[in-house]
Scaffold this motif. Structure first.
Motif, PDB file in Angstrom:
ATOM      1  N   VAL A 145       9.906  -1.396   1.623  1.00  0.00           N
ATOM      2  CA  VAL A 145       8.927  -0.460   2.209  1.00  0.00           C
ATOM      3  C   VAL A 145       7.720  -0.443   1.274  1.00  0.00           C
ATOM      4  O   VAL A 145       7.743   0.191   0.226  1.00  0.00           O
ATOM      5  N   ASP A 146       6.679  -1.192   1.646  1.00  0.00           N
ATOM      6  CA  ASP A 146       5.519  -1.354   0.741  1.00  0.00           C
ATOM      7  C   ASP A 146       4.219  -1.043   1.482  1.00  0.00           C
ATOM      8  O   ASP A 146       3.401  -1.940   1.740  1.00  0.00           O
ATOM      9  N   PRO A 147       3.996   0.233   1.828  1.00  0.00           N
ATOM     10  CA  PRO A 147       2.833   0.577   2.658  1.00  0.00           C
ATOM     11  C   PRO A 147       1.519   0.476   1.888  1.00  0.00           C
ATOM     12  O   PRO A 147       1.530   0.451   0.652  1.00  0.00           O
ATOM     13  N   LEU A 202       9.081  -4.264   5.613  1.00  0.00           N
ATOM     14  CA  LEU A 202       8.045  -3.477   6.296  1.00  0.00           C
ATOM     15  C   LEU A 202       6.734  -3.551   5.522  1.00  0.00           C
ATOM     16  O   LEU A 202       6.737  -3.463   4.297  1.00  0.00           O
ATOM     17  N   PHE A 203       5.616  -3.643   6.239  1.00  0.00           N
ATOM     18  CA  PHE A 203       4.280  -3.822   5.625  1.00  0.00           C
ATOM     19  C   PHE A 203       4.301  -5.130   4.829  1.00  0.00           C
ATOM     20  O   PHE A 203       3.989  -5.172   3.639  1.00  0.00           O
ATOM     21  N   CYS A 204       4.677  -6.199   5.504  1.00  0.00           N
ATOM     22  CA  CYS A 204       4.990  -7.461   4.807  1.00  0.00           C
ATOM     23  C   CYS A 204       3.774  -8.260   4.382  1.00  0.00           C
ATOM     24  O   CYS A 204       3.886  -9.177   3.580  1.00  0.00           O
ATOM     25  N   GLY A 215      -8.509 -13.056   3.855  1.00  0.00           N
ATOM     26  CA  GLY A 215      -7.346 -12.232   3.526  1.00  0.00           C
ATOM     27  C   GLY A 215      -7.728 -10.832   3.064  1.00  0.00           C
ATOM     28  O   GLY A 215      -8.896 -10.541   2.796  1.00  0.00           O
ATOM     29  N   GLN A 216      -6.724  -9.963   2.977  1.00  0.00           N
ATOM     30  CA  GLN A 216      -6.950  -8.624   2.435  1.00  0.00           C
ATOM     31  C   GLN A 216      -7.100  -8.728   0.911  1.00  0.00           C
ATOM     32  O   GLN A 216      -6.569  -9.638   0.298  1.00  0.00           O
ATOM     33  N   LYS A 217      -7.787  -7.750   0.325  1.00  0.00           N
ATOM     34  CA  LYS A 217      -8.066  -7.751  -1.124  1.00  0.00           C
ATOM     35  C   LYS A 217      -8.631  -9.123  -1.519  1.00  0.00           C
ATOM     36  O   LYS A 217      -9.514  -9.622  -0.862  1.00  0.00           O
ATOM     37  N   ALA A 234       3.599  -5.124  14.519  1.00  0.00           N
ATOM     38  CA  ALA A 234       3.813  -3.771  15.060  1.00  0.00           C
ATOM     39  C   ALA A 234       3.497  -2.740  13.995  1.00  0.00           C
ATOM     40  O   ALA A 234       3.365  -3.063  12.812  1.00  0.00           O
ATOM     41  N   ASP A 235       3.406  -1.491  14.450  1.00  0.00           N
ATOM     42  CA  ASP A 235       3.309  -0.385  13.511  1.00  0.00           C
ATOM     43  C   ASP A 235       4.685  -0.232  12.843  1.00  0.00           C
ATOM     44  O   ASP A 235       5.710  -0.147  13.531  1.00  0.00           O
ATOM     45  N   ALA A 236       4.695  -0.209  11.518  1.00  0.00           N
ATOM     46  CA  ALA A 236       5.966  -0.234  10.794  1.00  0.00           C
ATOM     47  C   ALA A 236       6.813   1.003  11.104  1.00  0.00           C
ATOM     48  O   ALA A 236       8.041   0.907  11.211  1.00  0.00           O
ATOM     49  N   ILE A 237       6.179   2.140  11.241  1.00  0.00           N
ATOM     50  CA  ILE A 237       6.953   3.371  11.452  1.00  0.00           C
ATOM     51  C   ILE A 237       7.545   3.387  12.862  1.00  0.00           C
ATOM     52  O   ILE A 237       8.726   3.714  13.050  1.00  0.00           O
ATOM     53  N   ASN A 272       8.604  -7.667  -8.546  1.00  0.00           N
ATOM     54  CA  ASN A 272       9.454  -6.920  -7.607  1.00  0.00           C
ATOM     55  C   ASN A 272       9.988  -7.841  -6.508  1.00  0.00           C
ATOM     56  O   ASN A 272      11.089  -7.645  -6.001  1.00  0.00           O
ATOM     57  N   ARG A 273       9.198  -8.864  -6.157  1.00  0.00           N
ATOM     58  CA  ARG A 273       9.708  -9.872  -5.203  1.00  0.00           C
ATOM     59  C   ARG A 273      10.882 -10.621  -5.839  1.00  0.00           C
ATOM     60  O   ARG A 273      11.894 -10.884  -5.176  1.00  0.00           O
ATOM     61  N   ALA A 274      10.743 -10.937  -7.125  1.00  0.00           N
ATOM     62  CA  ALA A 274      11.847 -11.631  -7.813  1.00  0.00           C
ATOM     63  C   ALA A 274      13.084 -10.727  -7.829  1.00  0.00           C
ATOM     64  O   ALA A 274      14.220 -11.210  -7.666  1.00  0.00           O
ATOM     65  N   VAL A 322       7.555  -7.207   9.249  1.00  0.00           N
ATOM     66  CA  VAL A 322       6.726  -6.370  10.133  1.00  0.00           C
ATOM     67  C   VAL A 322       5.393  -6.033   9.469  1.00  0.00           C
ATOM     68  O   VAL A 322       5.360  -5.569   8.320  1.00  0.00           O
ATOM     69  N   ASP A 323       4.303  -6.264  10.192  1.00  0.00           N
ATOM     70  CA  ASP A 323       2.976  -5.827   9.731  1.00  0.00           C
ATOM     71  C   ASP A 323       2.112  -5.608  10.967  1.00  0.00           C
ATOM     72  O   ASP A 323       2.306  -6.262  11.996  1.00  0.00           O
ATOM     73  N   SER A 324       1.142  -4.692  10.845  1.00  0.00           N
ATOM     74  CA  SER A 324       0.285  -4.412  12.001  1.00  0.00           C
ATOM     75  C   SER A 324      -0.861  -5.413  12.121  1.00  0.00           C
ATOM     76  O   SER A 324      -1.586  -5.411  13.110  1.00  0.00           O
ATOM     77  N   SER A 325      -1.034  -6.272  11.116  1.00  0.00           N
ATOM     78  CA  SER A 325      -2.131  -7.241  11.173  1.00  0.00           C
ATOM     79  C   SER A 325      -1.636  -8.562  11.748  1.00  0.00           C
ATOM     80  O   SER A 325      -0.752  -9.208  11.171  1.00  0.00           O
TER      81      SER A 325
HETATM   82  N1  SAH Z   1       4.182  -6.201   0.781  1.00  0.00           N
HETATM   83  C1  SAH Z   1       2.969  -6.983   0.885  1.00  0.00           C
HETATM   84  C2  SAH Z   1       1.723  -6.168   0.632  1.00  0.00           C
HETATM   85  C3  SAH Z   1       1.563  -4.967   1.529  1.00  0.00           C
HETATM   86  S1  SAH Z   1      -0.073  -4.399   1.668  1.00  0.00           S
HETATM   87  C4  SAH Z   1       3.055  -8.206  -0.017  1.00  0.00           C
HETATM   88  O1  SAH Z   1       4.027  -8.342  -0.758  1.00  0.00           O
HETATM   89  O2  SAH Z   1       2.152  -9.027   0.029  1.00  0.00           O
HETATM   90  C5  SAH Z   1       0.074  -3.307   2.997  1.00  0.00           C
HETATM   91  C6  SAH Z   1       0.177  -3.980   4.364  1.00  0.00           C
HETATM   92  O3  SAH Z   1       0.426  -2.948   5.319  1.00  0.00           O
HETATM   93  C7  SAH Z   1      -1.058  -4.703   4.852  1.00  0.00           C
HETATM   94  O4  SAH Z   1      -0.712  -6.030   5.146  1.00  0.00           O
HETATM   95  C8  SAH Z   1      -1.470  -3.976   6.150  1.00  0.00           C
HETATM   96  O5  SAH Z   1      -1.909  -4.876   7.173  1.00  0.00           O
HETATM   97  C9  SAH Z   1      -0.182  -3.320   6.551  1.00  0.00           C
HETATM   98  N2  SAH Z   1      -0.250  -2.089   7.362  1.00  0.00           N
HETATM   99  C10 SAH Z   1      -1.104  -1.054   7.231  1.00  0.00           C
HETATM  100  N3  SAH Z   1      -0.766  -0.063   8.089  1.00  0.00           N
HETATM  101  C11 SAH Z   1       0.329  -0.486   8.764  1.00  0.00           C
HETATM  102  C12 SAH Z   1       1.175   0.088   9.770  1.00  0.00           C
HETATM  103  N4  SAH Z   1       0.944   1.313  10.227  1.00  0.00           N
HETATM  104  N5  SAH Z   1       2.217  -0.632  10.223  1.00  0.00           N
HETATM  105  C13 SAH Z   1       2.456  -1.882   9.753  1.00  0.00           C
HETATM  106  N6  SAH Z   1       1.708  -2.465   8.810  1.00  0.00           N
HETATM  107  C14 SAH Z   1       0.656  -1.792   8.312  1.00  0.00           C
END
Ligand code: SAH
Length: 397
Positions: free
Chosen positions: A300-302, A230-232, A202-204, A281-284, A214-216, A252-255
């Motif tokens: 929106v949690d980039p 976005l950036f889920c 996983g990441q981190k 996908a790319d979130a933007i 914030n999820r709550a 949506v997440d790019s991974s």
């Molecule tokens: N909201 C998440 C944490 C987000 S961390 C949670 O609650 O767990 C940021 C995420 O953005 C990472 O998963 C990463 O893969 C994703 N990411 C990075 N660049 C992106 C892009 N351009 N489009 C979509 N996702 C992207």
């Protein structure tokens, strides 16, 4: 222990308990400390100020103690026990509905350079300094004492965070496994929701524990809404929204690896598959292509757009563009949860970027709440740099 003497007048920040000594403040090094060694720090007139890990770079010492106890055999045990007690008092350690939390948050727990996240018996350690990297065995021993039989494993995930130095083997792996322990992932509970965490891949350290509160908050507003997350990552916000009765969630997440885990988490929590869609996908790009008014709760949690000061103005522009796109697409009567985890972007600068974004769209936008990191990511009051996660809850008419 080797000694570091500061220049005249440069002891002020240590007298205010700030935990870093910058190299520009050092007058003289007595001895020949290796990076990561414990050193004593003294004023120009020879008064003892603090002890900490010696570093080569702009920070010369990361302070572990303002009294002379950093070399005490029980030092890590004492600090980790105190970190544990705080999580217990905050209702995290020992909770039946939340089995994961950050145990050690660097300077916030008076252990600069060290992160330890707890996943239901597995402690995942990330050293951000050579000193903490070299202390891994002592830290593992301290964890065994503090947790006893509850500790199933200690995993070192420092390869991406510890500074690369010749002679340091930056290879991730287990520092301890209890008998019979074998898995590289676990199902943890957060706020009663189930999540699969894989600390190896996983990441981190495997999960973004800093968004728990914030999820709550999303859960409290999500009933009956069409949600875009976005950036889920592994779907933290999505699961809370579904549990709270959201009509539908698009994540949506790019991974693609993260998206696989979102699907597994949706299934694990028993939600009907037609209430959720995973989009890799790319979130933007996704946001730009999505129709106006489809969503009435957006998250929106980039990732951090600015990792250092030099990237600040580009980052602010990126936050503005992203938020303008989200505000433009939101249905009338939408909630938007928008975040920045860039430490160098402070809350005023972030609010200004979101303000410019709103102005660009011309829509009526109100700030309902200001969001931040939770209690297990505590900020040492003498180290305001520890405050990194900020967010706004917006209402868009
Ligand atoms: N909201 C998440 C944490 C987000 S961390 C949670 O609650 O767990 C940021 C995420 O953005 C990472 O998963 C990463 O893969 C994703 N990411 C990075 N660049 C992106 C892009 N351009 N489009 C979509 N996702 C992207």
């Amino acid at each position: 222990m080797d000694k570091i003497y500061l220049k005249k007048g440069r002891e002020d920040s240590l007298l205010r308990f700030h935990p870093w000594v910058f190299s520009g403040a050092v007058a003289q090094i007595v001895g020949n400390p290796a990076e990561g060694d414990l050193v004593g720090v003294f004023s120009s007139s020879g008064e003892f100020l603090a002890e900490g890990h010696f570093q080569i770079g702009s920070i010369a010492v990361r302070i572990l103690s303002f009294s002379a106890d950093a070399s005490k055999p029980s030092f890590f045990e004492d600090r980790i026990r105190s970190a544990y007690k705080l999580r217990e008092a905050a209702g995290l350690a020992g909770s039946a509905s939340t089995t994961c939390y950050r145990l050690v948050h660097g300077e916030g727990d008076f252990l600069p350079g060290l992160i330890i996240d707890w996943y239901d018996g597995v402690a995942v350690l990330q050293a951000h300094s050579v000193g903490m990297f070299r202390a891994k065995k002592k830290i593992t021993e301290a964890l065994k004492v503090v947790y006893g039989d509850a500790l199933k494993a200690v995993y070192d995930k420092s390869s991406g965070t510890a500074p690369f130095k010749a002679g340091l083997e930056l290879i991730d792996g287990y520092l301890y496994k209890a008998e019979g322990f074998s898995s590289d992932e676990a199902v943890v509970l957060e706020g009663g929701n189930k999540f699969i965490v894989n600390w190896c891949e996983g990441q981190k350290t495997g999960f973004f524990l800093d968004q728990r509160e914030n999820r709550a908050a999303v859960g409290r507003l999500a009933a009956g809404r069409n949600v875009l997350n976005l950036f889920c990552y592994t779907g933290g916000f999505s699961i809370y929204a579904l549990a709270a009765g959201a009509l539908h969630v698009d994540s949506v997440d790019s991974s693609s690896r993260a998206m696989d885990l979102v699907d597994r988490n949706v299934e694990l929590n028993g939600f009907a598959p037609d209430r959720h869609t995973s989009i890799c996908a790319d979130a933007i790009d996704f946001l730009k292509a999505s129709p106006e008014g489809k969503y009435d709760l957006l998250i929106v949690d980039p990732p951090a757009f600015a990792k250092h000061r030099g990237a600040l103005s580009n980052a602010l522009r990126a936050y503005r563009r992203l938020n303008a796109a989200a505000i433009a697409k939101a249905a009338p009567g939408s909630f938007i949860f928008t975040f920045s985890c860039s430490q160098v972007v402070d809350k005023e600068a972030f609010a200004l970027a979101v303000f410019s974004a709103a102005a660009e769209t011309g829509r009526k936008v109100r700030i309902l709440d200001r969001l931040c990191q939770p209690s297990d990511h505590a900020v040492n009051i003498y180290h305001p740099e520890g405050e990194y996660l900020k967010g706004l809850l917006l209402y868009v008419e």
